[in-house]
Design a protein around this motif. Structure first.
Motif, short mmCIF file in Angstrom:
data_model
loop_
_atom_site.label_atom_id
_atom_site.label_comp_id
_atom_site.label_asym_id
_atom_site.label_seq_id
_atom_site.Cartn_x
_atom_site.Cartn_y
_atom_site.Cartn_z
N PRO A 71 37.00 74.05 44.94
CA PRO A 71 36.52 75.58 44.84
C PRO A 71 37.27 75.27 43.58
N GLY A 72 37.13 75.26 41.99
CA GLY A 72 36.87 75.66 40.48
C GLY A 72 36.94 74.24 39.90
N PHE A 73 36.56 73.29 40.57
CA PHE A 73 35.60 71.91 39.94
C PHE A 73 34.77 72.35 38.93
N VAL A 74 34.67 71.99 38.19
CA VAL A 74 33.39 71.55 36.93
C VAL A 74 33.17 70.76 36.73
N ALA A 75 32.25 70.39 36.05
CA ALA A 75 31.01 68.30 35.29
C ALA A 75 32.02 68.86 34.41
N GLN A 76 33.12 67.16 34.27
CA GLN A 76 33.19 66.91 32.54
C GLN A 76 31.78 67.20 31.80
N PRO A 77 32.62 67.46 30.38
CA PRO A 77 31.78 67.25 29.11
C PRO A 77 30.28 66.19 29.17
N VAL A 78 31.27 64.65 29.64
CA VAL A 78 30.24 64.26 29.77
C VAL A 78 30.40 63.62 31.28
N ALA A 79 29.49 64.62 31.87
CA ALA A 79 29.19 64.80 33.72
C ALA A 79 29.21 63.27 34.47
N GLU A 80 27.54 62.66 33.59
CA GLU A 80 27.18 61.20 34.71
C GLU A 80 27.45 60.11 33.26
N SER A 81 27.65 58.97 34.03
CA SER A 81 27.50 57.66 33.12
C SER A 81 25.63 57.73 32.76
N ALA A 82 26.02 56.54 31.89
CA ALA A 82 24.59 56.17 31.42
C ALA A 82 23.49 55.53 32.34
N PRO A 83 22.59 55.77 32.49
CA PRO A 83 21.23 55.14 32.79
C PRO A 83 22.08 53.72 33.73
N ARG A 84 21.82 53.47 33.91
CA ARG A 84 21.18 51.59 34.40
C ARG A 84 22.79 51.26 33.60
N THR A 85 23.65 51.06 33.92
CA THR A 85 25.08 50.83 33.86
C THR A 85 25.95 50.83 35.00
N VAL A 86 26.84 49.90 34.92
CA VAL A 86 28.31 50.07 35.25
C VAL A 86 29.35 49.73 34.82
N ALA A 87 30.78 49.86 35.38
CA ALA A 87 32.08 50.00 34.64
C ALA A 87 32.21 48.86 34.32
N GLU A 88 32.58 47.88 33.13
CA GLU A 88 32.69 46.11 33.38
C GLU A 88 34.91 46.39 32.90
N LEU A 89 35.88 45.82 33.20
CA LEU A 89 36.59 45.48 32.88
C LEU A 89 36.59 43.78 31.90
N ASP A 90 36.72 44.39 30.92
CA ASP A 90 36.11 42.56 29.36
C ASP A 90 37.53 42.44 29.62
N GLU A 91 38.00 40.78 29.36
CA GLU A 91 38.59 40.07 28.81
C GLU A 91 40.03 40.40 28.48
N ARG A 92 39.19 42.12 27.40
CA ARG A 92 41.16 42.30 26.34
C ARG A 92 41.08 43.64 27.68
N CYS A 93 40.99 43.78 29.11
CA CYS A 93 41.63 44.43 29.72
C CYS A 93 40.66 46.24 29.29
N ARG A 94 40.03 46.26 28.86
CA ARG A 94 39.86 47.52 28.56
C ARG A 94 37.87 47.96 29.41
N TRP A 95 38.34 49.14 30.23
CA TRP A 95 37.17 49.71 30.38
C TRP A 95 35.52 49.97 29.28
N GLN A 96 34.20 49.37 30.05
CA GLN A 96 33.52 49.30 28.87
C GLN A 96 32.04 49.93 30.28
N ARG A 97 30.87 50.53 29.46
CA ARG A 97 30.32 50.43 30.41
C ARG A 97 28.80 49.31 29.66
N GLU A 98 28.33 48.75 31.00
CA GLU A 98 27.58 47.26 30.55
C GLU A 98 26.72 47.85 31.77
N SER A 99 25.31 46.46 30.33
CA SER A 99 23.79 47.03 30.98
C SER A 99 24.25 46.24 32.76
N LEU A 100 23.23 46.39 34.27
CA LEU A 100 23.19 46.25 35.46
C LEU A 100 23.39 44.91 35.77
#
Length: 250
Positions: A71-100
């Motif tokens: 109860p009470g949970f709602v979608a964040q302003p960005v509700a879903e990830s971009a299609p056909r991407t994954v979260a990747e931790l880059d060499e500088r330790c930053r999270w980025q969305r990258e192609s599959l």
């Protein structure tokens, strides 16, 4: 040099002494593997996704929607990830969305929150599922999850938000009372924003060639026990959804 903690057929071990949710349940009186061992799930090869369309249907079915959190949970302003991407931790330790990448058929993240009220802050949660082309590829993702904590003790989510003090523990099926997934990794640390520092928890598991996980970013006014509840209640739900779609019928 990248250090990879990996055991064929399941990652295990720890990047710290942090207890996993399954270990906590075992310590509190749950049956241990020596006392009672549940049958291990075996996917039906004919129902395991082999195409992008099949995989996208499975992740859409598996990943929690806001109402699934409670109860009470709602979608964040960005509700879903971009299609056909994954979260990747880059060499500088930053999270980025990258192609599959090769070896991944589909991935989906959904973002929800429990808005702050009555003096409490806003709790933010994420649920994600990824379908791999093989169990070995899926197992590798969990191994990389363990390695990332060793490589990046501090990780940038976006400008003004980062994680630090991260520790992780791997728990394969049958260890410390964990009997609901082929393998699992539990990660804990601190979530830091301009609003302050709060507990951060991330847990990811594997059933067959599917990996799925949830993260909870704490907020003012919430205890660690309350935050942990959302982790321990949500992951088994996603595991059951994967088993329903990939197990033998009848």
């Amino acid at each position: 040099m990248t250090v990879l903690i990996s055991v064929l057929g399941g990652c295990s071990g720890a990047a710290s002494g942090e207890a996993s949710p399954s270990a906590e349940r075992s310590a509190s009186g749950a049956a241990s593997p020596a006392q009672e061992t549940a049958p291990r799930f075996t996917p039906d090869p004919g129902r395991v996704p082999r195409t992008t369309g099949q995989a996208e249907s499975l992740v859409d079915h598996t990943v929690l929607r806001p109402a699934d959190w409670g109860p009470g949970f709602v979608a964040q302003p960005v509700a879903e990830s971009a299609p056909r991407t994954v979260a990747e931790l880059d060499e500088r330790c930053r999270w980025q969305r990258e192609s599959l990448p090769p070896g991944v058929l589909a991935s989906l993240s959904r973002y929800a929150e429990l808005p702050g009220r009555d003096g409490k802050g806003t709790v933010r949660v994420t649920a994600v599922a990824t379908v791999h082309t093989s169990e070995l590829d899926a197992d590798e993702q969990l191994s990389v999850t363990l390695e990332e904590v060793l490589r990046c003790r501090k990780q940038e989510i976006r400008a003004g938000e980062h994680l630090e003090g991260l520790t992780s523990t791997g728990t394969p099926f049958g260890a410390r009372g964990q009997q609901w997934a082929d393998d699992s990794v539990y990660e804990r640390g601190v979530y830091v924003t301009a609003e302050g520092t709060h507990t951060y928890t991330w847990s990811v598991a594997r059933v067959g060639s599917v990996t799925f996980g949830v993260s909870v970013k704490g907020a003012r006014g919430y205890s660690d026990a309350e935050l942990q509840h959302w982790i321990t209640e949500s992951l088994p739900v996603m595991a059951e959804r994967v088993r329903q779609r990939t197990g033998r019928e009848g």
